[in-house]
Design an enzyme around this catalytic site. Structure first.
Site, mmCIF file in Angstrom:
data_model
loop_
_atom_site.group_PDB
_atom_site.id
_atom_site.type_symbol
_atom_site.label_atom_id
_atom_site.label_comp_id
_atom_site.label_asym_id
_atom_site.label_seq_id
_atom_site.Cartn_x
_atom_site.Cartn_y
_atom_site.Cartn_z
ATOM 1 N N CYS A 218 -4.070 -32.242 -4.562
ATOM 2 C CA CYS A 218 -3.658 -31.030 -5.071
ATOM 3 C C CYS A 218 -3.954 -30.082 -3.824
ATOM 4 C CB CYS A 218 -4.028 -30.708 -6.396
ATOM 5 S SG CYS A 218 -2.954 -29.079 -6.676
ATOM 6 N N CYS A 221 -5.854 -27.219 -5.854
ATOM 7 C CA CYS A 221 -7.136 -27.394 -6.643
ATOM 8 C C CYS A 221 -7.993 -28.338 -6.199
ATOM 9 C CB CYS A 221 -6.957 -27.419 -8.167
ATOM 10 S SG CYS A 221 -6.531 -29.174 -8.887
ATOM 11 N N ASP A 354 -5.669 -40.647 21.721
ATOM 12 C CA ASP A 354 -6.496 -41.331 20.739
ATOM 13 C C ASP A 354 -5.530 -42.290 20.157
ATOM 14 O OD1 ASP A 354 -7.855 -42.412 18.648
ATOM 15 O OD2 ASP A 354 -8.547 -40.708 17.820
#
Length: 448
Positions: A218, A221, A354
């Site tokens: 999320c 949060c 890379d």
């Protein structure tokens, strides 16, 4: 604009047009970057002056994957409605490329003649660009890991975008992919008008979350997101059981829309361009007509006929992009319409130096279906090793793939063409600089 600005603008335009003409006359390429790079030395505010002249407004297309295809579709929709459009059609999406595209639509004294400017923009320069350009529409397609040596992780890019977009005019329209948790959350923090596109087609869910997934936590949060289903990578239908964050409501129903080209990712590109067009007051019917007749941008599912053989070039420059390319190629292989795939891996600046990202690609499904896999590019043996590991996971009785290694790109293309019948399509899967090389060999024209 004062007299000094006008003189400097005229000089910059004159230099740019001279360079453009010289490059094209000499057959050196499309002159999509060099004119902008040199002309900016004559006027440091050149980009800002040009953006201010666009009559109906500037449309910025940003994101990791799909920018060129979406931009070209949107341009085609607008041109079919008789609008004049400036567009960095070759995919040159840094500042010099943007300036060059705008200069191409000016007269000799620097007056811009475009109704709209559609500018596909490298995700890392969005904050820099927004200092000189106040867009009418900003379209955010997606955020995936891409060239970590240059950009970093997606949450860092999102934070930079939010800081840059926040001060924009309240009249700026922000259009975002609601299926991308990072972008959906970004839109929910903005004060501008925000519209969302995405899929509402559970039949397109993947059987499982792929290895190359970025944002399954999320963005509000940090708690793991709960997915009802995933369409590709971390794009899907999701919610957070802890804080209540969830996918933003969509402003269109994807089931009602036709699709350009092949692959789920091109359904997203279609919806993105279509929603922008609707926000510009274009009706659905003419949008659909354009979608059904659309031809691919160079290197993006572009189809060519070479020596009587059908060739499709599918640019793949990061794990998500290549996974979706493999998914699309395998769908065609299952129908017996393709038996040979050429993979070309480079590690130059445009590609990202890379190449460890190839180990995040699920190459096993491509190898499992068998056929001919030809490998080339600057990092030929890195890609060959990745495929060999996938090959070694298969039981001996199911190991029907033929791995062919060719360091020389021209030899690799000739080999792949010879292995392709006239009833099949050769799929070429290159990184960015490799795609330019492949097209240069196949068509005899490069891009500068």
């Amino acid at each position: 604009m004062n007299i000094v600005d006008r003189v400097r603008l005229g000089l910059a335009v004159g230099v740019a047009k001279t360079i453009t003409a010289a490059v094209r006359v000499l057959g050196l390429g499309a002159a999509s970057v060099l004119p902008g790079a040199i002309s900016r030395r004559f006027h440091p505010r050149l980009l800002s002056l040009l953006c201010e002249q666009v009559k109906q407004g500037v449309i910025l297309v940003v994101g990791t994957n799909g920018k060129t295809t979406t931009s070209l579709l949107l341009r085609t929709i607008l041109e079919d409605q008789n609008y004049k459009v400036a567009h960095n059609e070759t995919g040159a999406n840094l500042i010099n490329g943007l300036v060059t595209a705008l200069l191409n639509k000016t007269n000799l004294i620097g007056t811009l003649t475009a109704d709209y400017a559609i500018l596909e923009v490298d995700e890392n320069i969005v904050p820099l660009l927004l200092k000189d350009c106040q867009p009418r529409v900003l379209l955010g397609l997606n955020l995936f890991r891409d060239q970590l040596d240059r950009y970093g992780e997606v949450d860092a890019i999102s934070q930079r975008w939010q800081t840059a977009i926040g001060p924009l005019s309240p009249e700026t329209i922000i259009i975002l992919n609601a299926d991308d948790p990072t972008l959906s959350y970004l839109g929910q923090q903005l004060t501008q008008k925000v519209r969302y596109f995405g899929l509402s087609e559970p039949n397109l869910y993947l059987d499982e979350i792929p290895h190359a997934v970025d944002s399954i936590y999320c963005p509000s949060c940090g708690y793991p997101l709960t997915y009802e289903g995933v369409y590709l990578s971390h794009l899907g239908d999701y919610s957070c059981e802890k804080c209540g964050f969830h996918k933003s409501p969509l402003d269109l129903n994807s089931q009602d829309w036709p699709q350009i080209l092949i692959g789920v990712y091109n359904k997203y590109n279609t919806l993105a361009a279509g929603l922008v067009a609707q926000e510009l007051n274009i009706e659905k019917k003419p949008i659909f007509q354009t979608v059904k007749q659309f031809k691919a941008a160079f290197g993006r599912a572009e189809e060519l006929t070479i020596k009587g053989k059908q060739v499709r070039i599918l640019l793949s420059k990061n794990p998500v992009g290549m996974n979706e390319t493999i998914r699309a190629v395998n769908d065609i292989k299952k129908m017996g319409k393709s038996s040979t795939t050429l993979l070309v891996l480079n590690d130059r600046i445009p590609d990202g130096t890379d190449v460890s990202w190839i180990w995040d690609v699920d190459t096993e499904p491509l190898v499992k279906l068998g056929g001919n896999l030809v490998v080339s590019g600057d990092r030929t043996y890195d890609m060959a090793l990745r495929l060999k590991y996938s090959q070694d996971t298969l039981p001996e009785k199911n190991n029907h793939v033929k791995l062919i290694v060719k360091e020389n790109l021209q030899e690799a293309i000739e080999t792949a063409l010879n292995l392709t019948t006239e009833a099949e399509t050769l799929h070429i899967v290159p990184t960015y600089s490799a795609m330019l090389e492949v097209r240069g060999i196949l068509t005899g024209r490069q891009i500068l």
